[in-house]
Design a protein around this motif. Structure first.
Motif, PDB file in Angstrom:
ATOM      1  N   VAL A 104       2.291  -3.601 -12.792  1.00 51.98           N
ATOM      2  CA  VAL A 104       2.327  -2.556 -11.777  1.00 51.98           C
ATOM      3  C   VAL A 104       2.486  -1.218 -12.489  1.00 51.98           C
ATOM      4  CG1 VAL A 104       3.543  -1.630  -9.783  1.00 51.98           C
ATOM      5  CG2 VAL A 104       3.317  -4.113 -10.070  1.00 51.98           C
ATOM      6  N   GLU A 105       1.480  -0.356 -12.359  1.00 51.29           N
ATOM      7  CA  GLU A 105       1.496   0.918 -13.076  1.00 51.29           C
ATOM      8  C   GLU A 105       1.876   2.093 -12.187  1.00 51.29           C
ATOM      9  OE1 GLU A 105      -2.116   1.531 -15.215  1.00 51.29           O
ATOM     10  OE2 GLU A 105      -1.831  -0.231 -16.495  1.00 51.29           O
ATOM     11  N   GLU A 106       1.614   2.000 -10.889  1.00 44.31           N
ATOM     12  CA  GLU A 106       1.944   3.101  -9.984  1.00 44.31           C
ATOM     13  C   GLU A 106       2.406   2.537  -8.647  1.00 44.31           C
ATOM     14  OE1 GLU A 106      -1.323   5.750  -9.441  1.00 44.31           O
ATOM     15  OE2 GLU A 106      -1.567   6.175 -11.573  1.00 44.31           O
ATOM     16  N   ILE A 107       3.400   3.200  -8.045  1.00 44.67           N
ATOM     17  CA  ILE A 107       3.861   2.861  -6.702  1.00 44.67           C
ATOM     18  C   ILE A 107       3.901   4.158  -5.898  1.00 44.67           C
ATOM     19  CG2 ILE A 107       5.682   1.837  -5.294  1.00 44.67           C
ATOM     20  CD1 ILE A 107       6.689   0.419  -7.821  1.00 44.67           C
ATOM     21  N   THR A 108       3.223   4.173  -4.757  1.00 49.05           N
ATOM     22  CA  THR A 108       3.167   5.371  -3.923  1.00 49.05           C
ATOM     23  C   THR A 108       3.429   4.985  -2.474  1.00 49.05           C
ATOM     24  OG1 THR A 108       1.396   6.142  -5.394  1.00 49.05           O
ATOM     25  CG2 THR A 108       1.852   7.468  -3.443  1.00 49.05           C
ATOM     26  N   LEU A 109       4.264   5.755  -1.819  1.00 50.38           N
ATOM     27  CA  LEU A 109       4.564   5.534  -0.404  1.00 50.38           C
ATOM     28  C   LEU A 109       3.882   6.627   0.407  1.00 50.38           C
ATOM     29  CD1 LEU A 109       6.173   3.953   1.766  1.00 50.38           C
ATOM     30  CD2 LEU A 109       8.064   5.562   1.371  1.00 50.38           C
ATOM     31  N   TYR A 110       3.037   6.214   1.363  1.00 53.33           N
ATOM     32  CA  TYR A 110       2.305   7.153   2.214  1.00 53.33           C
ATOM     33  C   TYR A 110       2.728   6.979   3.670  1.00 53.33           C
ATOM     34  CZ  TYR A 110      -1.145   8.150  -1.488  1.00 53.33           C
ATOM     35  OH  TYR A 110      -1.771   8.542  -2.649  1.00 53.33           O
ATOM     36  N   VAL A 111       2.733   8.095   4.390  1.00 52.05           N
ATOM     37  CA  VAL A 111       2.947   8.057   5.838  1.00 52.05           C
ATOM     38  C   VAL A 111       1.814   8.836   6.507  1.00 52.05           C
ATOM     39  CG1 VAL A 111       5.452   7.833   5.667  1.00 52.05           C
ATOM     40  CG2 VAL A 111       4.423  10.109   5.775  1.00 52.05           C
ATOM     41  N   PRO A 112       1.432   8.459   7.731  1.00 48.40           N
ATOM     42  CA  PRO A 112       0.361   9.181   8.426  1.00 48.40           C
ATOM     43  C   PRO A 112       0.776  10.617   8.720  1.00 48.40           C
ATOM     44  CG  PRO A 112       0.834   7.071   9.487  1.00 48.40           C
ATOM     45  CD  PRO A 112       1.941   7.318   8.520  1.00 48.40           C
ATOM     46  N   TYR A 113      -0.182  11.527   8.597  1.00 51.72           N
ATOM     47  CA  TYR A 113       0.083  12.925   8.937  1.00 51.72           C
ATOM     48  C   TYR A 113      -0.752  13.369  10.137  1.00 51.72           C
ATOM     49  CZ  TYR A 113       0.710  17.953   8.591  1.00 51.72           C
ATOM     50  OH  TYR A 113       1.011  19.261   8.876  1.00 51.72           O
ATOM     51  N   GLU A 114      -2.054  13.087  10.080  1.00 54.85           N
ATOM     52  CA  GLU A 114      -2.929  13.506  11.175  1.00 54.85           C
ATOM     53  C   GLU A 114      -4.204  12.677  11.125  1.00 54.85           C
ATOM     54  OE1 GLU A 114      -4.104  17.790  13.262  1.00 54.85           O
ATOM     55  OE2 GLU A 114      -3.462  17.718  11.169  1.00 54.85           O
ATOM     56  N   CYS A 115      -4.837  12.518  12.285  1.00 55.64           N
ATOM     57  CA  CYS A 115      -6.080  11.756  12.363  1.00 55.64           C
ATOM     58  C   CYS A 115      -7.088  12.541  13.197  1.00 55.64           C
ATOM     59  CB  CYS A 115      -5.819  10.385  12.985  1.00 55.64           C
ATOM     60  SG  CYS A 115      -7.196   9.227  12.793  1.00 55.64           S
ATOM     61  N   PHE A 116      -8.349  12.513  12.764  1.00 57.54           N
ATOM     62  CA  PHE A 116      -9.415  13.246  13.445  1.00 57.54           C
ATOM     63  C   PHE A 116     -10.545  12.282  13.805  1.00 57.54           C
ATOM     64  CE2 PHE A 116      -7.251  16.178  10.627  1.00 57.54           C
ATOM     65  CZ  PHE A 116      -7.063  17.305  11.410  1.00 57.54           C
ATOM     66  N   TYR A 117     -11.225  12.605  14.911  1.00 65.83           N
ATOM     67  CA  TYR A 117     -12.348  11.791  15.371  1.00 65.83           C
ATOM     68  C   TYR A 117     -13.557  12.703  15.584  1.00 65.83           C
ATOM     69  CZ  TYR A 117      -8.677   8.374  16.134  1.00 65.83           C
ATOM     70  OH  TYR A 117      -7.617   7.520  15.952  1.00 65.83           O
ATOM     71  N   PRO A 118     -14.248  13.059  14.503  1.00 64.20           N
ATOM     72  CA  PRO A 118     -15.409  13.947  14.624  1.00 64.20           C
ATOM     73  C   PRO A 118     -16.450  13.360  15.575  1.00 64.20           C
ATOM     74  CG  PRO A 118     -14.757  13.695  12.334  1.00 64.20           C
ATOM     75  CD  PRO A 118     -13.983  12.678  13.105  1.00 64.20           C
ATOM     76  N   ASP A 119     -17.093  14.249  16.314  1.00 65.74           N
ATOM     77  CA  ASP A 119     -18.083  13.839  17.304  1.00 65.74           C
ATOM     78  C   ASP A 119     -19.423  14.479  16.956  1.00 65.74           C
ATOM     79  OD1 ASP A 119     -19.390  12.872  19.500  1.00 65.74           O
ATOM     80  OD2 ASP A 119     -18.526  14.304  20.916  1.00 65.74           O
ATOM     81  N   GLY A 120     -20.355  13.670  16.530  1.00 68.92           N
ATOM     82  CA  GLY A 120     -21.684  14.182  16.239  1.00 68.92           C
ATOM     83  C   GLY A 120     -21.898  14.484  14.768  1.00 68.92           C
ATOM     84  N   GLU A 121     -23.157  14.600  14.401  1.00 69.30           N
ATOM     85  CA  GLU A 121     -23.536  14.774  12.999  1.00 69.30           C
ATOM     86  C   GLU A 121     -22.989  16.060  12.400  1.00 69.30           C
ATOM     87  OE1 GLU A 121     -27.652  15.050  10.341  1.00 69.30           O
ATOM     88  OE2 GLU A 121     -27.702  14.283  12.402  1.00 69.30           O
ATOM     89  N   ALA A 122     -22.986  17.147  13.173  1.00 69.55           N
ATOM     90  CA  ALA A 122     -22.523  18.429  12.637  1.00 69.55           C
ATOM     91  C   ALA A 122     -21.041  18.376  12.270  1.00 69.55           C
ATOM     92  CB  ALA A 122     -22.779  19.542  13.653  1.00 69.55           C
ATOM     93  N   GLN A 123     -20.227  17.780  13.133  1.00 71.60           N
ATOM     94  CA  GLN A 123     -18.801  17.680  12.836  1.00 71.60           C
ATOM     95  C   GLN A 123     -18.549  16.766  11.641  1.00 71.60           C
ATOM     96  OE1 GLN A 123     -16.193  16.857  16.125  1.00 71.60           O
ATOM     97  NE2 GLN A 123     -17.246  18.276  17.509  1.00 71.60           N
TER      98      GLN A 123
END
Length: 230
Positions: A104-123
């Protein structure tokens, strides 16, 4: 023995060995981490600078219960193991090697910050297209906090996100049904003022079962001594 005979014999032996080898009955469990495990964290050094982090600290004395496990491989024998809670907290281990000899070389703890749901090709293009936000030299949150790119940090301008497919299990049996999540990601980071700590921002386009989204997760490095696994 001719060349074709030799090749066919080798092929038959390979198949015979593969069918004879027992299938694994459990997923890899580096450091004893597994589905159903309880993980307690000692995050006192982070709590001392809590106001400087965007990382949301877990509730004190409330362990993380592993509800799902993901895994994917990189080059040169490097494997990424991810352990998820029901709240989508993610404990990530980077290992090198295989089986009991994996380091085991690295241990990282992540928590959610924000989520996005782009709509359409431009986004979507603004996120993961050419010169999009994922892969830019810097990434700025809506509150103005700025992170600089860690992966390919010596490359000028925009770089293409790293693409990989993670296999996620909700049951400890590796033969159980799994989900495959195709991801395009870039890792960013920033130094925390008056601290020796760094904070990471993992920006990922995720796609599974025909649905796609962009997730932002903030993370910190952990030492083994900061975890108690039960």
């Amino acid at each position: 023995m001719g060349l074709l005979d030799l090749l066919f014999k080798r092929g038959k032996n390979k198949l015979r060995n593969e069918f004879a080898a027992p299938l694994p009955t459990s997923l890899p469990a580096p450091l004893g981490l597994r589905i159903g495990a309880s993980v307690e964290f000692d995050l006192l050094p982070i709590r001392m600078h809590q106001d400087s982090f965007r990382f949301a600290l877990p509730i004190a004395d409330q362990p993380m219960i592993v509800a799902a496990q993901g895994r994917f491989e990189l080059d040169e024998g490097v494997r990424i193991h991810r352990f998820y809670s029901e709240e989508s907290t993610m404990l990530q281990l980077l290992t090198r090697g295989s089986g009991e000899l994996a380091n085991v070389e690295e241990i990282t703890l992540y928590v959610p910050y924000e989520c996005f749901y782009p709509d359409g090709e431009a986004q979507w293009s603004r996120w993961s297209g050419l010169n999009g936000r994922i892969g830019a030299p810097e990434f700025r949150l809506t509150d103005g906090t700025t992170y600089t790119r860690i992966w390919f940090d010596n490359e000028p301008g925009w770089v293409r996100p790293v693409r990989y497919t993670e296999t996620v299990h909700d049951e400890p049996d590796p033969r159980s049904a799994s989900r495959r999540i195709v991801q395009e990601a870039m890792l960013y980071g920033r130094h925390i003022t008056d601290s020796e700590r760094a904070e990471y921002l993992l920006v990922t386009r995720e796609e599974t079962d025909g649905e796609a989204s962009v997730s932002l997760m903030v993370g910190i490095d952990l030492d083994r001594s900061a975890m108690k696994i039960l």
